[in-house]
Structure formats: C-alpha cells, structure tokens
Design a protein around this motif. Structure first.
Motif, PDB file in Angstrom:
ATOM      1  N   GLY A 182       0.619  -1.470  -0.106  1.00  7.19           N
ATOM      2  CA  GLY A 182       0.004  -0.048  -0.142  1.00  7.19           C
ATOM      3  C   GLY A 182       0.769   1.286  -0.004  1.00  7.19           C
ATOM      4  O   GLY A 182       0.002   2.468   0.173  1.00  7.19           O
ATOM      5  N   LEU A 183       2.181   1.245   0.092  1.00  7.24           N
ATOM      6  CA  LEU A 183       2.928   2.404  -0.355  1.00  7.24           C
ATOM      7  C   LEU A 183       2.495   3.016  -1.427  1.00  7.24           C
ATOM      8  O   LEU A 183       2.592   4.141  -1.508  1.00  7.24           O
ATOM      9  CB  LEU A 183       4.371   2.119  -0.114  1.00  7.24           C
ATOM     10  N   MET A 225      -6.648  -5.449  -0.896  1.00  7.57           N
ATOM     11  CA  MET A 225      -5.879  -4.415  -0.049  1.00  7.57           C
ATOM     12  C   MET A 225      -6.471  -3.004  -0.348  1.00  7.57           C
ATOM     13  O   MET A 225      -6.539  -2.330   0.264  1.00  7.57           O
ATOM     14  CB  MET A 225      -4.606  -4.459  -0.797  1.00  7.57           C
ATOM     15  N   GLN A 226      -7.061  -2.692  -1.596  1.00 10.01           N
ATOM     16  CA  GLN A 226      -7.597  -1.734  -1.937  1.00 10.01           C
ATOM     17  C   GLN A 226      -8.771  -1.297  -1.132  1.00 10.01           C
ATOM     18  O   GLN A 226      -9.080  -0.079  -0.876  1.00 10.01           O
ATOM     19  CB  GLN A 226      -7.890  -1.374  -3.412  1.00 10.01           C
ATOM     20  N   ALA A 227      -9.630  -2.383  -0.930  1.00  5.86           N
ATOM     21  CA  ALA A 227     -10.848  -2.247  -0.236  1.00  5.86           C
ATOM     22  C   ALA A 227     -10.844  -1.983   1.224  1.00  5.86           C
ATOM     23  O   ALA A 227     -11.510  -1.523   2.068  1.00  5.86           O
ATOM     24  CB  ALA A 227     -11.881  -3.253  -0.661  1.00  5.86           C
ATOM     25  N   ASN A 228      -9.773  -2.825   1.646  1.00  5.59           N
ATOM     26  CA  ASN A 228      -9.685  -3.161   3.067  1.00  5.59           C
ATOM     27  C   ASN A 228      -8.191  -2.924   3.513  1.00  5.59           C
ATOM     28  O   ASN A 228      -7.806  -4.012   4.305  1.00  5.59           O
ATOM     29  CB  ASN A 228     -10.568  -4.420   3.669  1.00  5.59           C
ATOM     30  N   PRO A 229      -7.728  -2.055   3.514  1.00  4.96           N
ATOM     31  CA  PRO A 229      -6.141  -1.952   3.761  1.00  4.96           C
ATOM     32  C   PRO A 229      -5.831  -2.377   5.030  1.00  4.96           C
ATOM     33  O   PRO A 229      -4.712  -3.016   5.191  1.00  4.96           O
ATOM     34  CB  PRO A 229      -5.558  -0.527   3.097  1.00  4.96           C
ATOM     35  N   VAL A 241      -4.995 -10.196   0.066  1.00  6.06           N
ATOM     36  CA  VAL A 241      -4.216 -10.965   1.305  1.00  6.06           C
ATOM     37  C   VAL A 241      -5.390 -11.709   2.066  1.00  6.06           C
ATOM     38  O   VAL A 241      -6.012 -11.248   2.665  1.00  6.06           O
ATOM     39  CB  VAL A 241      -3.602  -9.655   2.221  1.00  6.06           C
ATOM     40  N   PHE A 242      -5.023 -12.868   1.915  1.00  2.93           N
ATOM     41  CA  PHE A 242      -6.083 -13.969   2.787  1.00  2.93           C
ATOM     42  C   PHE A 242      -7.493 -13.695   2.186  1.00  2.93           C
ATOM     43  O   PHE A 242      -8.495 -13.494   2.905  1.00  2.93           O
ATOM     44  CB  PHE A 242      -5.915 -14.171   4.009  1.00  2.93           C
TER      45      PHE A 242
END
Length: 241
Positions: free
Chosen positions: A51-52, A67-71, A62-63
């Motif tokens: 997310g950088l 990442m974009q919706a729930n970082p 991730v599992f």
C-alpha cells in the motif's frame, strides 16, 4: 487458501511502465521466491502489495481481503522487511520491537514477552538492550525480521533481505526464515536476485522487465524449459548471460 493473490497488476511512473499485468499467488504456509534481476520491478511490486503505492490497475488480495478495499485488515496479516534498512539506530533492538508492537496496539507486557521470544528465535536475544547502531548488518536484518513478526502476521514479505551480507550471513538468515515458514506455517514472499537462494521445494515467480515470465515449483523450472539448472532456466527466460 492463498495467503497472497496478485491479479493483473500494472504500474507506471509517468510514461515508464514498470509492471505489466503481473499475476501470481503465494499459498498459505509456502516459501515463494520472487526471482528477478535488479530493476525487474520487485521493489515496486512490494510497494503496491503493502500500500505504499496505490494500485490503479489490478488487485492485491491478502487472505482473500482486497488491499484496495480493506487495507487495515490486509496489512494486519503482513509482516514486511524492506530492502533498505528501517530500524531506528538510536533505539535498542528491544525498543525498536516494542515501538512497532505499540503501533499495532499490543499491550505492554505482551510486547515485552514477544520481543524476547522473537529475538530469541532469531538468535539475537543477547543484543536486546544494545543500540541497533552497534549491531552487524546480519544482526540488524534479524532484528528487522523479529520486528515484522511482533504482531503475529500470517504472511511475511522480504525484499532483497540478504543484500549487503556476507555468504555465511546470507545463508544463516535464509535458514532462519525457512524455519519460520516450516515451524509456524507463515507464508513467505522472498524477493531476490541471488539464484542460489532458490531451494528445490520452493515455489518460484520469475519477474523480468515488469512481467511474470514463469511461475511454478522450483524443481520444475529447469525440466520444463529443457535445461539442466535453475540458473540456465533463469538465463533463458530473462536473456541474461
């Protein structure tokens, strides 16, 4: 379940395309080697996964959490060791770990106990009260890995973790991480340009000029390409000497 799934990820800096439709997975509890020459796009990929950088094209899961919706939830499952050292050299090894734990909301007593546990596992507990500026390069890397494990992640990302270490230091660090993967079931994505860091039972993703050009079990790459070794297969895939 996949610990990490990358789906059609692309990224550019201005007009320069650095990643193009990158897709691969890292299975839960597996050691996956992201193999690529310097400049292949490995560090940019890590920056997108963590997310950088914001991924405008493609998905990072991730599992099964996007990442974009729930970082926050995705990052809570990750431990990260970046290529450039990030320890505070004015703090002791223990203070570096406890500060990281506090950022993740760990209670003080749990933080103290876990810092000793992780440093002991990585064989640097005797340096817990020493400033990290006094540690060797290999010891600092071990402290960084211990710090990355403080909040109990299920996925560990390491970007060129052995760069700058001597051969014995590289070998020892690699073995420590393999033990973590085997004993604790942590999924590992290990980015490197060192071919000798690939073991026969690893999964491998070959990244070249921003594209995935091979993915699969390490013991299949040479036979499938009709060559005798991983080094020959890598040279064939990337056009390197």
């Amino acid at each position: 379940m996949n610990a990490l799934a990358i789906e059609n990820l692309s990224h550019s800096f201005g007009t320069r395309q650095v990643l193009q439709n990158v897709s691969f997975t890292v299975a839960e509890g597996r050691m996956c080697i992201l193999l690529g020459r310097n400049g292949a796009g490995k560090t940019t990929l890590f920056s997108l996964i963590t997310g950088l950088y914001y991924a405008r094209t493609g998905l990072v899961r991730v599992f099964d959490m996007a990442m974009q919706a729930n970082p926050s939830a995705a990052l809570a499952q990750m431990g990260v060791v970046f290529q450039l050292p990030t320890l505070d050299l004015d703090l002791t090894a223990g203070e570096n770990l406890r500060y990281h734990a506090a950022l993740h909301g760990l209670p003080t007593e749990l933080s103290k106990a876990r810092s000793r546990e992780e440093l002991s596992r990585l064989e640097v507990l005797d340096r817990i009260d020493d400033r990290t500026s006094a540690l060797s390069g290999g010891q600092r890397r071990r402290v960084e890995i211990a710090r990355a494990l403080m909040h109990g992640p299920r996925l560990l990302l390491l970007d060129e973790p052995t760069t700058g270490l001597d051969v014995p230091g590289r070998s020892a660090l690699e073995q420590h991480v393999r033990n973590l993967c085997r004993e604790r079931g942590i999924a590992v994505l290990w980015a490197t340009h060192f071919l000798e860091e690939v073991a026969a039972d690893d999964d491998v993703v070959v990244l070249d000029r921003g594209r995935v050009c091979w993915t699969g079990p390490a013991d299949r790459i040479a036979p499938e390409l009709g060559v005798g070794s991983v080094a020959e297969a890598f040279a064939l895939l990337t056009g390197s000497p």
